[in-house]
Design a protein around this motif. Structure first.
Motif, mmCIF file in Angstrom:
data_model
loop_
_atom_site.group_PDB
_atom_site.id
_atom_site.type_symbol
_atom_site.label_atom_id
_atom_site.label_comp_id
_atom_site.label_asym_id
_atom_site.label_seq_id
_atom_site.Cartn_x
_atom_site.Cartn_y
_atom_site.Cartn_z
ATOM 1 N N LEU A 81 -6.093 2.679 -4.973
ATOM 2 C CA LEU A 81 -5.559 1.328 -4.813
ATOM 3 C C LEU A 81 -4.833 1.191 -3.473
ATOM 4 N N ALA A 82 -4.082 2.218 -3.096
ATOM 5 C CA ALA A 82 -3.377 2.204 -1.810
ATOM 6 C C ALA A 82 -4.362 2.063 -0.657
ATOM 7 N N GLU A 83 -5.459 2.795 -0.745
ATOM 8 C CA GLU A 83 -6.477 2.740 0.318
ATOM 9 C C GLU A 83 -7.097 1.353 0.400
ATOM 10 N N GLN A 84 -7.378 0.751 -0.763
ATOM 11 C CA GLN A 84 -7.965 -0.592 -0.788
ATOM 12 C C GLN A 84 -7.012 -1.618 -0.181
ATOM 13 N N LEU A 85 -5.745 -1.538 -0.562
ATOM 14 C CA LEU A 85 -4.757 -2.487 -0.046
ATOM 15 C C LEU A 85 -4.573 -2.328 1.458
ATOM 16 N N GLN A 86 -4.592 -1.077 1.922
ATOM 17 C CA GLN A 86 -4.439 -0.834 3.358
ATOM 18 C C GLN A 86 -5.635 -1.382 4.135
ATOM 19 N N THR A 87 -6.824 -1.214 3.562
ATOM 20 C CA THR A 87 -8.037 -1.731 4.201
ATOM 21 C C THR A 87 -7.978 -3.256 4.296
ATOM 22 N N GLN A 88 -7.516 -3.910 3.222
ATOM 23 C CA GLN A 88 -7.378 -5.362 3.220
ATOM 24 C C GLN A 88 -6.374 -5.809 4.273
ATOM 25 N N GLN A 89 -5.276 -5.074 4.370
ATOM 26 C CA GLN A 89 -4.242 -5.421 5.338
ATOM 27 C C GLN A 89 -4.763 -5.271 6.767
ATOM 28 N N ASP A 90 -5.503 -4.191 7.016
ATOM 29 C CA ASP A 90 -6.031 -3.928 8.354
ATOM 30 C C ASP A 90 -7.080 -4.944 8.764
ATOM 31 N N SER A 91 -7.761 -5.529 7.791
ATOM 32 C CA SER A 91 -8.841 -6.478 8.100
ATOM 33 C C SER A 91 -8.341 -7.882 8.373
ATOM 34 N N ALA A 104 0.824 -1.216 0.000
ATOM 35 C CA ALA A 104 0.000 0.000 0.000
ATOM 36 C C ALA A 104 0.852 1.258 0.000
ATOM 37 N N MET A 105 1.968 1.256 0.727
ATOM 38 C CA MET A 105 2.824 2.441 0.795
ATOM 39 C C MET A 105 3.371 2.820 -0.567
ATOM 40 N N THR A 106 3.777 1.814 -1.346
ATOM 41 C CA THR A 106 4.301 2.085 -2.684
ATOM 42 C C THR A 106 3.280 2.822 -3.531
ATOM 43 N N HIS A 107 2.046 2.352 -3.535
ATOM 44 C CA HIS A 107 1.015 2.982 -4.372
ATOM 45 C C HIS A 107 0.622 4.358 -3.835
ATOM 46 N N HIS A 108 0.674 4.513 -2.517
ATOM 47 C CA HIS A 108 0.383 5.836 -1.950
ATOM 48 C C HIS A 108 1.436 6.862 -2.393
ATOM 49 N N LEU A 109 2.702 6.467 -2.339
ATOM 50 C CA LEU A 109 3.772 7.378 -2.767
ATOM 51 C C LEU A 109 3.714 7.644 -4.263
ATOM 52 N N LEU A 110 3.347 6.609 -5.020
ATOM 53 C CA LEU A 110 3.176 6.825 -6.465
ATOM 54 C C LEU A 110 2.064 7.836 -6.729
ATOM 55 N N GLY A 111 0.973 7.703 -5.979
ATOM 56 C CA GLY A 111 -0.123 8.661 -6.123
ATOM 57 C C GLY A 111 0.326 10.081 -5.825
ATOM 58 N N GLN A 112 1.125 10.246 -4.778
ATOM 59 C CA GLN A 112 1.643 11.579 -4.444
ATOM 60 C C GLN A 112 2.532 12.130 -5.556
ATOM 61 N N ALA A 113 3.403 11.266 -6.093
ATOM 62 C CA ALA A 113 4.314 11.711 -7.156
ATOM 63 C C ALA A 113 3.529 12.109 -8.410
ATOM 64 N N TYR A 114 2.539 11.306 -8.779
ATOM 65 C CA TYR A 114 1.715 11.649 -9.941
ATOM 66 C C TYR A 114 0.959 12.956 -9.706
ATOM 67 N N ARG A 115 0.470 13.150 -8.509
ATOM 68 C CA ARG A 115 -0.253 14.384 -8.190
ATOM 69 C C ARG A 115 0.669 15.595 -8.321
ATOM 70 N N ASP A 116 1.903 15.448 -7.837
ATOM 71 C CA ASP A 116 2.865 16.548 -7.952
ATOM 72 C C ASP A 116 3.210 16.853 -9.409
ATOM 73 N N MET A 117 3.090 15.837 -10.266
ATOM 74 C CA MET A 117 3.377 16.025 -11.695
ATOM 75 C C MET A 117 2.155 16.513 -12.467
ATOM 76 N N GLY A 118 1.011 16.636 -11.781
ATOM 77 C CA GLY A 118 -0.206 17.075 -12.449
ATOM 78 C C GLY A 118 -0.946 15.976 -13.177
ATOM 79 N N ARG A 119 -0.558 14.720 -12.932
ATOM 80 C CA ARG A 119 -1.212 13.579 -13.592
ATOM 81 C C ARG A 119 -2.324 13.074 -12.660
ATOM 82 N N LYS A 120 -3.438 13.810 -12.704
ATOM 83 C CA LYS A 120 -4.488 13.622 -11.704
ATOM 84 C C LYS A 120 -5.160 12.254 -11.779
ATOM 85 N N GLU A 121 -5.438 11.756 -12.975
ATOM 86 C CA GLU A 121 -6.132 10.479 -13.101
ATOM 87 C C GLU A 121 -5.276 9.337 -12.551
#
Length: 354
Positions: free
Chosen positions: A342-352, A317-334
């Motif tokens: 995806l990061a949120e989903q993976l984290q939820t699965q891990q927590d459950s 989950a951390m990898t995808h969260h950081l990727l999301g941040q990097a894409y956001r900083d680059m203006g690649r919103k989608e």
């Protein structure tokens, strides 16, 4: 033997093997010692072997029900307490396992299988003090017992704060002298994993005092100080480790982590690159490299490092969260939205997960 006793521990996910960044790989378990059989397979009732067969097929409750029915119709049958205790142990119902295994040991104090299982059941049920004399007894019977037995006995000693005997157990497990620097180092690692941090630090320092050039001793202290956010002390210990052990990839990774925490991103990047050069199979340095590069504003390079980490471990989950941040900083919103979701989903699965 009825079934491999210590195999059940592995089903439970007990941490018997260190990860790549820890002290060392634990040796592969040796053959499980053969306890004294309570009954010859030729003489035992067919119900015993049939119940075991059911449990081997994953039908544990059915096997237990069959044994309980047999017990009702054959009260006092020799071996039934061990069979039921073993079955409940396999089911991870350690309270019930203790109930029957105590009876089995009471009826045959020299039964190694029952004694061993009862000790393990006490340990897994949260009673290390009651497990110790039983596990000690098994080790006395089998001087070259399975390394898992030494490990569990050592953990029981830690949990009851008997640190000298814990050190002796781990020394035996790794075949080193009990008073050696290595024995203190191994015990410090186990103490650290059990979150006995002050004693772990004391034992780590003792290892260094006995042998200042012992590989991984300074690394352990560095990890401990980094965990406690004592960053300058961690940096000093990691640097000492590299002076002794310059080819240790994990030390470069941890030292890079320490520098990133004080925002020394240039040195962090340099050290993380060295870690990757030495060991390209670990995702940790790639993830941290992505984070460091993102902090430096080098978003494209950060994305490359994080994509590599995601390829190696797509469920982090951390990898995808950081990727999301990097894409956001680059203006690649989608792309950012996709990765963050995806990061949120993976984290939820891990927590459950239990």
């Amino acid at each position: 033997m009825r079934f491999a006793i210590f195999q059940s521990i592995r089903w439970l996910g007990l941490p018997l093997i260190f990860c790549a960044t820890t002290l060392a790989q634990q040796p592969a378990p040796a053959a499980v010692p053969k306890p004294v059989p309570s009954r010859s397979p030729v003489d035992e009732p067919p119900a015993f072997s049939h119940a075991r067969k059911l449990m081997q097929q994953g039908k544990v409750d059915e096997g237990i029900a069959e044994l309980e029915t047999f017990e009702t119709s054959n009260p006092g049958m020799k071996g039934i307490d061990l069979e039921l205790g073993t079955a409940f142990y396999k089911k991870s119902d350690y309270g019930k396992a203790v109930e029957f295994l105590k009876k089995a040991v009471a009826s045959d104090a020299n039964n190694g299988e029952a004694t061993q299982l009862l000790g393990l059941s006490y340990y897994l049920n949260g009673y290390p003090g009651q497990a110790i004399p039983l596990l000690e007894k098994v080790q006395a019977w089998y001087p070259r017992a399975n390394v898992d037995a030494s490990y569990i006995l050592g953990i029981c000693y830690i949990q009851t704060k008997d640190y000298p005997n814990a050190r002796k157990a781990f020394a035996k497990m790794f075949d080193v002298p009990p008073a050696s620097a290595a024995s203190y180092l191994f015990t410090a690692r186990m103490l650290f994993r059990q979150e006995f941090d002050p004693i772990a630090e004391e034992y780590g320092q003792k290892a260094v005092a006995l042998d200042p050039k012992l590989p991984l001793a300074h690394f352990l202290l560095g990890e401990l100080y980094l965990y406690k956010s004592r960053v300058p002390e961690a940096i000093a210990e990691f640097q000492k480790e590299l002076a002794i052990n310059p080819g240790h990839a994990a030390t470069y990774y941890k030292l890079g982590d320490a520098y990133s925490r004080i925002q020394n991103f240039e040195d962090a990047e340099r050290l993380l690159q060295r870690s990757i050069w030495l060991d390209a199979s670990s995702t940790g340095p790639y993830i941290l490299m992505g984070k460091v590069l993102e902090k430096k504003g080098e978003f494209q390079l950060a994305v490359r490092a994080l994509q590599k980490a995601a390829t190696m471990d797509p469920n982090n989950a951390m990898t995808h969260h950081l990727l999301g941040q990097a894409y956001r900083d680059m203006g690649r919103k989608e792309e950012a939205e996709t990765e963050l979701k995806l990061a949120e989903q993976l984290q939820t699965q891990q927590d459950s997960r239990p």
